[in-house]
Design a protein around this motif. Structure first.
Motif, PDB file in Angstrom:
ATOM      1  N   LEU A 171     -17.981 -10.391  -1.073  1.00 44.04           N
ATOM      2  CA  LEU A 171     -17.360  -9.480  -2.040  1.00 44.04           C
ATOM      3  C   LEU A 171     -15.717  -9.956  -2.298  1.00 44.04           C
ATOM      4  O   LEU A 171     -15.207  -9.466  -3.529  1.00 44.04           O
ATOM      5  N   VAL A 172     -15.188 -10.597  -1.270  1.00 40.57           N
ATOM      6  CA  VAL A 172     -13.673 -10.841  -1.572  1.00 40.57           C
ATOM      7  C   VAL A 172     -13.700 -12.366  -2.112  1.00 40.57           C
ATOM      8  O   VAL A 172     -12.673 -12.598  -2.671  1.00 40.57           O
ATOM      9  N   ARG A 183     -12.882  -1.476   7.575  1.00 41.18           N
ATOM     10  CA  ARG A 183     -13.082  -1.316   6.159  1.00 41.18           C
ATOM     11  C   ARG A 183     -14.121  -2.280   5.646  1.00 41.18           C
ATOM     12  O   ARG A 183     -13.701  -2.998   4.713  1.00 41.18           O
ATOM     13  N   PHE A 234      -7.669  -3.555  -3.087  1.00 47.40           N
ATOM     14  CA  PHE A 234      -6.633  -3.911  -3.745  1.00 47.40           C
ATOM     15  C   PHE A 234      -5.934  -4.909  -2.926  1.00 47.40           C
ATOM     16  O   PHE A 234      -5.455  -5.851  -3.883  1.00 47.40           O
ATOM     17  N   VAL A 235      -5.676  -5.035  -1.678  1.00 49.36           N
ATOM     18  CA  VAL A 235      -5.423  -6.171  -1.128  1.00 49.36           C
ATOM     19  C   VAL A 235      -5.927  -7.377  -1.204  1.00 49.36           C
ATOM     20  O   VAL A 235      -5.084  -8.565  -1.539  1.00 49.36           O
ATOM     21  N   PHE A 236      -7.403  -7.488  -1.111  1.00 50.07           N
ATOM     22  CA  PHE A 236      -8.010  -8.564  -1.366  1.00 50.07           C
ATOM     23  C   PHE A 236      -7.915  -9.171  -2.822  1.00 50.07           C
ATOM     24  O   PHE A 236      -8.631 -10.078  -3.127  1.00 50.07           O
ATOM     25  N   LYS A 237      -7.359  -8.210  -3.795  1.00 50.99           N
ATOM     26  CA  LYS A 237      -7.624  -8.474  -5.289  1.00 50.99           C
ATOM     27  C   LYS A 237      -9.211  -8.764  -5.808  1.00 50.99           C
ATOM     28  O   LYS A 237      -9.466  -9.531  -6.137  1.00 50.99           O
ATOM     29  N   VAL A 238      -9.807  -7.454  -5.155  1.00 57.36           N
ATOM     30  CA  VAL A 238     -11.421  -7.939  -5.589  1.00 57.36           C
ATOM     31  C   VAL A 238     -11.524  -7.598  -7.037  1.00 57.36           C
ATOM     32  O   VAL A 238     -10.912  -6.192  -7.646  1.00 57.36           O
ATOM     33  N   ILE A 263     -18.026  -2.738   4.129  1.00 49.50           N
ATOM     34  CA  ILE A 263     -19.108  -2.168   3.301  1.00 49.50           C
ATOM     35  C   ILE A 263     -20.543  -2.058   4.098  1.00 49.50           C
ATOM     36  O   ILE A 263     -21.044  -3.060   4.240  1.00 49.50           O
ATOM     37  N   TYR A 299     -19.598  -2.262  -5.577  1.00 51.29           N
ATOM     38  CA  TYR A 299     -19.497  -2.043  -4.120  1.00 51.29           C
ATOM     39  C   TYR A 299     -18.743  -0.866  -3.375  1.00 51.29           C
ATOM     40  O   TYR A 299     -18.969  -0.531  -2.504  1.00 51.29           O
ATOM     41  N   VAL A 300     -17.873  -0.347  -4.336  1.00 51.74           N
ATOM     42  CA  VAL A 300     -17.053   0.635  -3.812  1.00 51.74           C
ATOM     43  C   VAL A 300     -17.091   2.058  -4.439  1.00 51.74           C
ATOM     44  O   VAL A 300     -17.534   2.877  -3.923  1.00 51.74           O
ATOM     45  N   LYS A 352      -9.755   4.125   1.820  1.00 53.08           N
ATOM     46  CA  LYS A 352      -9.442   2.762   2.866  1.00 53.08           C
ATOM     47  C   LYS A 352     -10.196   1.591   2.114  1.00 53.08           C
ATOM     48  O   LYS A 352      -9.802   0.667   2.149  1.00 53.08           O
ATOM     49  N   LEU A 353     -11.232   1.704   1.677  1.00 53.76           N
ATOM     50  CA  LEU A 353     -12.008   0.786   0.993  1.00 53.76           C
ATOM     51  C   LEU A 353     -11.427   0.228  -0.387  1.00 53.76           C
ATOM     52  O   LEU A 353     -11.004  -1.022  -0.787  1.00 53.76           O
ATOM     53  N   LEU A 395       0.954  -1.283  -0.133  1.00 50.07           N
ATOM     54  CA  LEU A 395       0.031  -0.345  -0.013  1.00 50.07           C
ATOM     55  C   LEU A 395       0.986   1.169  -0.115  1.00 50.07           C
ATOM     56  O   LEU A 395       0.264   2.352  -0.567  1.00 50.07           O
ATOM     57  N   GLU A 448      -8.176   0.500  -0.897  1.00 49.25           N
ATOM     58  CA  GLU A 448      -6.935  -0.284  -0.450  1.00 49.25           C
ATOM     59  C   GLU A 448      -7.412  -1.598  -0.006  1.00 49.25           C
ATOM     60  O   GLU A 448      -6.570  -2.665  -0.242  1.00 49.25           O
ATOM     61  N   MET A 449      -8.542  -1.933   0.814  1.00 50.48           N
ATOM     62  CA  MET A 449      -9.101  -3.171   1.098  1.00 50.48           C
ATOM     63  C   MET A 449      -9.293  -3.890  -0.103  1.00 50.48           C
ATOM     64  O   MET A 449      -8.826  -5.104  -0.266  1.00 50.48           O
ATOM     65  N   ILE A 492      -2.938 -12.410  -0.551  1.00 50.40           N
ATOM     66  CA  ILE A 492      -2.845 -12.013   0.979  1.00 50.40           C
ATOM     67  C   ILE A 492      -4.120 -11.694   1.394  1.00 50.40           C
ATOM     68  O   ILE A 492      -4.904 -11.059   0.831  1.00 50.40           O
ATOM     69  N   ARG A 531     -16.892  -5.912  -9.256  1.00 49.94           N
ATOM     70  CA  ARG A 531     -17.297  -5.811  -7.992  1.00 49.94           C
ATOM     71  C   ARG A 531     -16.742  -4.692  -7.127  1.00 49.94           C
ATOM     72  O   ARG A 531     -17.387  -3.923  -6.395  1.00 49.94           O
ATOM     73  N   PHE A 550      -7.377  -4.855   8.703  1.00 49.22           N
ATOM     74  CA  PHE A 550      -6.908  -3.451   8.729  1.00 49.22           C
ATOM     75  C   PHE A 550      -7.017  -3.057  10.181  1.00 49.22           C
ATOM     76  O   PHE A 550      -7.636  -3.307  10.861  1.00 49.22           O
TER      77      PHE A 550
END
Lengths: 189, 204
Positions: A89-90, A76, B111-115, A78, B123-124, B105-106, A53, B108-109, A68, B119, A72
Motif C-alpha cells: 500500500l505504501v 493503523r 498522508f504521512v506515507f504519501k499514498v 488495513i 484501500y481507505v 487515523k488511516l 498532522l 493520517e497514515m 517520512i 490507492r 504510529f
C-alpha cells in the motif's frame, strides 16, 4: 540532500493545558534520538507536529524532509489486507515481492496471512515493517515496541538499526535501555 | 400474469419502457448523490448549502413532484425524474455519513506515507464507505420502483406500466392490477439482486 530538522521555540497546548513549552532542538541528518518523558508531556504531540498532522501552536518547525515513514502509536493497518499488501500500500511497485517477504521474514512474519488474524505483537511488527520497507529520510516511531517480548524486541531493534542506518531516526520510548540498543541520544521532554 | 406475457399487447415493450426510465433515474440519482456527498465531505460549505435542499426533497410528497414534472417536463420523463429525486437524498445522506465515518487515523497514515490518491480511495475510502453506500442502494432501489411507477400512474405516459395500472383502476380490473403489481415486485426484486451483486463485486 537532507537538511537539519530545526524546531524553534515550539509551544503547543490543548485548550488550557500547555503540553509543549518553548521547545527548541535541531536534528542533524542521520542523527538518532529518543524522546523520553512522563505520560502526557507532549511526546506524541511533538511527533505529530513534525509529521505535519497538527499545526504548531507557536514557534516554527522547518527542514522536515519530504520522505517520512512512521510507526504510529496505534498500528493503523488495513485489517482486510495481508501483511505484504499493507506494505505494498505504501511502496506501490517500487519494492519487489521478495524484498517485502524478506523483511517480513526478518521480523518473524508470514506475508500472506490477513492482518486481522494477527496478534497485537504481530500487528506491531507489520507496522514497523511498513516504516522500514522503504525508509524515509526521517523515520519516526512512537512507542514501537509496545506489546513485544524481550527476545522479539531485540530482533526488531536489530532490523531497525540495519534499515535506518544513515537516516534520521526519532523514537518515542519510556525505556532508556531501548535508546541504548538503538544507539540513540536521549532527549527529555 | 401468463396472459399478460403472452397476450401480445406489448408486454415487454411496456415493461422495458418503465424499467429503462426507472433505472436511468436510479443511476442518475446514485451518481449525483455520490458526487455531492464527496463534495460535501471535502467542503463543509457544500454540506451546509445542500442541507435544506436535501431535507426539502426528502419531505415533499411524490405527487407534488409529479405535478411539477408534468409542468416542466414531458410525461415520458416522469419516472426518471421522480426516481432520481427519491434516490438522490438517500444516497447523498448515507454516503456522506460513510465519508465522515472513514478512519481518520488511516487517512493520517496515508498522508504521512504519501499514498497515491488511487490507492487511498481503494484501500481507505471505499472500505469505509462501502457498507453505507450498499445500504443506501438497497433502500433507494425499492424507492425508485415504487415512486417511479406511482409517478407514471399519475401522469400515465403512453406505453408505461403506470398507464396499464391506471387502466386497471378505470376499468376496476383487479386481475390486471394484481398481475402488473406482481410483475413490478418481481422486476424490482430481480433488479435489486443483480445490482447489489454487481455493486458488492465492484466494491470488494
Amino acid at each position: 540532500m537532507t537538511k537539519d530538522i530545526v524546531i524553534e521555540s515550539l509551544s503547543f497546548s490543548y485548550g488550557e493545558n500547555l503540553v509543549i513549552d518553548r521547545f527548541s532542538r535541531t536534528f542533524a541528518p542521520g542523527s538518532r534520538s529518543c524522546l523520553m518523558g512522563a505520560s502526557g508531556c507532549g511526546k506524541t504531540t511533538l511527533l505529530n507536529i513534525i509529521l505535519g498532522l497538527i499545526p504548531p501552536g507557536s514557534g516554527t518547525v522547518y527542514g522536515v524532509p519530504e520522505k517520512i515513514t512512521a510507526v504510529f502509536q496505534e498500528d493503523r493497518l488495513i485489517e482486510s489486507l495481508d501483511a505484504a499488501d499493507n506494505l505494498r500500500l505504501v511502496t506501490g511497485k517500487s519494492k519487489s515481492a521478495s524484498e517485502i517477504r524478506d523483511l517480513l521474514g526478518l521480523l518473524g512474519l508470514e506475508p500472506g496471512q490477513p492482518v486481522s488474524e494477527f496478534s497485537g505483537g504481530m500487528k506491531r511488527r507489520v507496522a514497523i515493517a511498513r516504516a522500514l520497507i522503504d525508509p524515509g529520510d526521517l523515520v519516526v516511531m512512537d512507542e514501537p515496541f509496545k506489546g513485544l517480548d524481550e527476545i522479539t524486541k531485540a530482533q526488531v531493534i536489530n532490523v531497525i538499526n540495519g534499515k535506518t542506518a544513515g537516516k534520521t531516526l526519532l523514537v518515542v520510548t519510556h525505556d532508556p535501555s531501548e535508546a541504548a540498543l538503538l544507539n540513540a541520544s536521549v532527549i527529555e521532554l | 400474469m401468463f396472459e399478460l406475457v403472452t397476450g401480445g399487447e406489448g408486454f415487454f415493450a411496456t415493461v422495458g419502457y418503465t424499467f429503462a426510465r426507472i433505472a436511468l433515474g436510479f443511476f442518475l440519482g446514485l451518481f449525483a448523490g455520490i458526487t455531492l456527498a464527496v463534495l460535501a465531505g471535502r467542503f463543509r460549505v457544500v454540506e451546509v448549502l445542500l442541507y435544506p435542499y436535501m431535507i426539502t426533497v426528502k419531505s415533499i410528497p411524490v405527487a407534488s413532484f409529479v405535478i411539477l414534472a408534468l409542468i416542466w417536463l414531458t410525461s415520458a420523463q416522469l419516472a426518471s425524474f421522480v426516481s432520481f429525486l427519491m434516490v438522490l437524498p438517500v444516497v447523498y445522506t448515507n454516503t456522506l455519513s460513510g465519508i465522515k465515518a472513514v478512519d481518520a487515523k488511516l487517512l493520517e497514515m496515508a498522508f504521512v506515507f504519501k499514498v497515491p490518491l488511487g490507492r487511498r480511495i481503494k484501500y481507505v475510502w471505499i472500505p469505509g464507505i462501502k457498507d453505507y453506500l450498499l445500504s443506501a442502494c438497497r433502500i433507494s432501489l425499492g424507492l425508485a420502483w415504487k415512486s417511479g411507477v406511482a409517478a407514471e400512474l399519475i401522469g400515465y405516459p403512453s406505453g408505461s406500466v403506470g398507464e396499464r395500472l391506471y387502466y386497471s383502476k378505470v376499468y376496476f380490473d383487479t386481475v390486471d392490477l394484481f398481475a402488473w403489481t406482481a410483475f413490478i415486485v418481481l422486476l424490482s426484486f430481480a433488479f435489486e439482486k443483480i445490482f447489489m451483486f454487481a455493486a458488492r463485486r465492484l466494491l470488494k
